[in-house]
Design a protein around this motif. Structure first.
Motif, PDB file in Angstrom:
ATOM      1  N   MET A 167       0.856  -1.194   0.000  1.00 15.59           N
ATOM      2  CA  MET A 167       0.000   0.000   0.000  1.00 15.59           C
ATOM      3  C   MET A 167       0.884   1.233   0.000  1.00 15.59           C
ATOM      4  O   MET A 167       2.069   1.161   0.295  1.00 15.59           O
ATOM      5  N   THR A 168       0.244   2.362  -0.279  1.00 19.55           N
ATOM      6  CA  THR A 168       0.875   3.660  -0.097  1.00 19.55           C
ATOM      7  C   THR A 168      -0.029   4.479   0.816  1.00 19.55           C
ATOM      8  O   THR A 168      -1.196   4.132   1.016  1.00 19.55           O
ATOM      9  N   MET A 169       0.535   5.559   1.360  1.00 17.18           N
ATOM     10  CA  MET A 169      -0.220   6.459   2.232  1.00 17.18           C
ATOM     11  C   MET A 169      -0.111   7.875   1.708  1.00 17.18           C
ATOM     12  O   MET A 169       0.954   8.290   1.269  1.00 17.18           O
ATOM     13  N   THR A 170      -1.183   8.609   1.802  1.00 21.13           N
ATOM     14  CA  THR A 170      -1.130  10.034   1.488  1.00 21.13           C
ATOM     15  C   THR A 170      -0.543  10.780   2.687  1.00 21.13           C
ATOM     16  O   THR A 170      -0.408  10.225   3.777  1.00 21.13           O
ATOM     17  N   GLU A 171      -0.232  12.051   2.471  1.00 23.04           N
ATOM     18  CA  GLU A 171       0.255  12.891   3.569  1.00 23.04           C
ATOM     19  C   GLU A 171      -0.784  12.965   4.687  1.00 23.04           C
ATOM     20  O   GLU A 171      -0.449  12.932   5.863  1.00 23.04           O
ATOM     21  N   ASP A 206       3.767  -9.296   9.556  1.00 22.61           N
ATOM     22  CA  ASP A 206       3.095  -8.199   8.870  1.00 22.61           C
ATOM     23  C   ASP A 206       4.052  -7.465   7.933  1.00 22.61           C
ATOM     24  O   ASP A 206       5.253  -7.395   8.186  1.00 22.61           O
ATOM     25  N   ASP A 207       3.507  -6.899   6.853  1.00 22.88           N
ATOM     26  CA  ASP A 207       4.271  -6.022   5.977  1.00 22.88           C
ATOM     27  C   ASP A 207       4.248  -4.626   6.582  1.00 22.88           C
ATOM     28  O   ASP A 207       3.188  -4.150   7.010  1.00 22.88           O
ATOM     29  N   LEU A 208       5.381  -3.951   6.607  1.00 23.00           N
ATOM     30  CA  LEU A 208       5.475  -2.601   7.154  1.00 23.00           C
ATOM     31  C   LEU A 208       5.516  -1.586   6.037  1.00 23.00           C
ATOM     32  O   LEU A 208       6.328  -1.690   5.118  1.00 23.00           O
ATOM     33  N   ILE A 209       4.636  -0.599   6.125  1.00 24.02           N
ATOM     34  CA  ILE A 209       4.602   0.530   5.198  1.00 24.02           C
ATOM     35  C   ILE A 209       4.935   1.770   6.019  1.00 24.02           C
ATOM     36  O   ILE A 209       4.317   2.013   7.056  1.00 24.02           O
ATOM     37  N   GLU A 210       5.887   2.568   5.564  1.00 21.78           N
ATOM     38  CA  GLU A 210       6.257   3.789   6.275  1.00 21.78           C
ATOM     39  C   GLU A 210       6.173   4.978   5.333  1.00 21.78           C
ATOM     40  O   GLU A 210       6.538   4.882   4.158  1.00 21.78           O
ATOM     41  N   HIS A 211       5.689   6.084   5.874  1.00 22.18           N
ATOM     42  CA  HIS A 211       5.638   7.327   5.111  1.00 22.18           C
ATOM     43  C   HIS A 211       5.767   8.486   6.093  1.00 22.18           C
ATOM     44  O   HIS A 211       4.960   8.617   7.006  1.00 22.18           O
ATOM     45  N   LYS A 260       3.926   4.679  10.649  1.00 21.15           N
ATOM     46  CA  LYS A 260       4.101   3.250  10.405  1.00 21.15           C
ATOM     47  C   LYS A 260       2.743   2.554  10.371  1.00 21.15           C
ATOM     48  O   LYS A 260       1.946   2.684  11.295  1.00 21.15           O
ATOM     49  N   VAL A 261       2.536   1.813   9.282  1.00 23.89           N
ATOM     50  CA  VAL A 261       1.315   1.023   9.113  1.00 23.89           C
ATOM     51  C   VAL A 261       1.738  -0.400   8.779  1.00 23.89           C
ATOM     52  O   VAL A 261       2.506  -0.622   7.838  1.00 23.89           O
ATOM     53  N   MET A 316      -3.971   4.462   0.997  1.00 25.19           N
ATOM     54  CA  MET A 316      -4.673   4.788   2.239  1.00 25.19           C
ATOM     55  C   MET A 316      -4.686   6.302   2.391  1.00 25.19           C
ATOM     56  O   MET A 316      -3.656   6.958   2.255  1.00 25.19           O
ATOM     57  N   ASP A 317      -5.844   6.870   2.667  1.00 27.63           N
ATOM     58  CA  ASP A 317      -5.992   8.310   2.819  1.00 27.63           C
ATOM     59  C   ASP A 317      -6.767   8.586   4.099  1.00 27.63           C
ATOM     60  O   ASP A 317      -7.306   7.671   4.726  1.00 27.63           O
TER      61      ASP A 317
END
Length: 129
Positions: A6-10, A56-61, A65-66, A81-82
Motif C-alpha cells: 500500500m501507499t499512504m497520502t500525507e 506483517d508487511d510494514l509501510i512507512e511514510h 508506520k502502518v 490509504m488516505d
C-alpha cells in the motif's frame, strides 16, 4: 524488487502519527487488515499496534508506520490509504483497485484478490517507459 502493498497520502500519515502520539508510549503505529462483515461482504480493520508482528508487511511514510496483516495483502496490493474529513464524518479511506463494489453506506466493500500478472505487466511497462 517486490511490490509495496500500500501507499499512504500525507493526510493518512499525519493522522497515523497523531493517533500514535495520543495513544501513549507503547504505541508504534496502526495495523490494517480486512474481515468478513457488512452487507457487501468485507470490512477494513484498523487497530493500534503496540507490539509489531514480524509476519506483517510494514509501510512507512513520513515517520508514520502502518503494518498490513498477511491475510489482507492480496486484497490490498496497489491500495492508497488516505484520511478525509467531511461535514458528515472523518476517517481513513482506501482507494483500492481490488474493490469490486461497496455497500450504500460505505462501511463495507467487496474485494477480489489482486491480479499479480497485471501488476507485473504494469511494473515492466513503467520500467521500460
Amino acid at each position: 524488487m517486490g511490490f509495496a502493498v500500500m501507499t499512504m497520502t500525507e493526510a493518512a500519515a499525519s493522522r497515523v502519527k497523531a493517533i500514535v502520539e495520543n495513544s501513549g508510549p507503547d504505541a508504534k503505529g496502526v495495523r490494517v487488515g480486512i474481515k468478513k462483515g457488512g452487507c457487501a461482504g468485507m470490512e477494513y480493520t484498523i487497530d493500534l499496534v503496540t507490539q509489531p508482528d514480524a509476519k506483517d508487511d510494514l509501510i512507512e511514510h513520513d515517520g508514520a508506520k502502518v503494518w498490513v496483516q498477511p491475510s489482507a495483502v492480496l486484497y490490498l496490493l496497489g491500495t492508497q490509504m488516505d484520511f478525509e474529513v467531511t461535514k458528515m464524518r472523518s476517517g481513513f479511506t482506501f482507494n483500492n483497485p481490488n474493490q469490486t463494489s461497496a455497500c450504500g453506506c460505505g462501511e463495507s466493500v467487496e474485494l477480489k484478490a489482486a491480479d499479480l500478472a497485471a501488476l507485473v505487466k504494469q511494473r515492466e511497462a513503467a520500467e521500460n517507459a
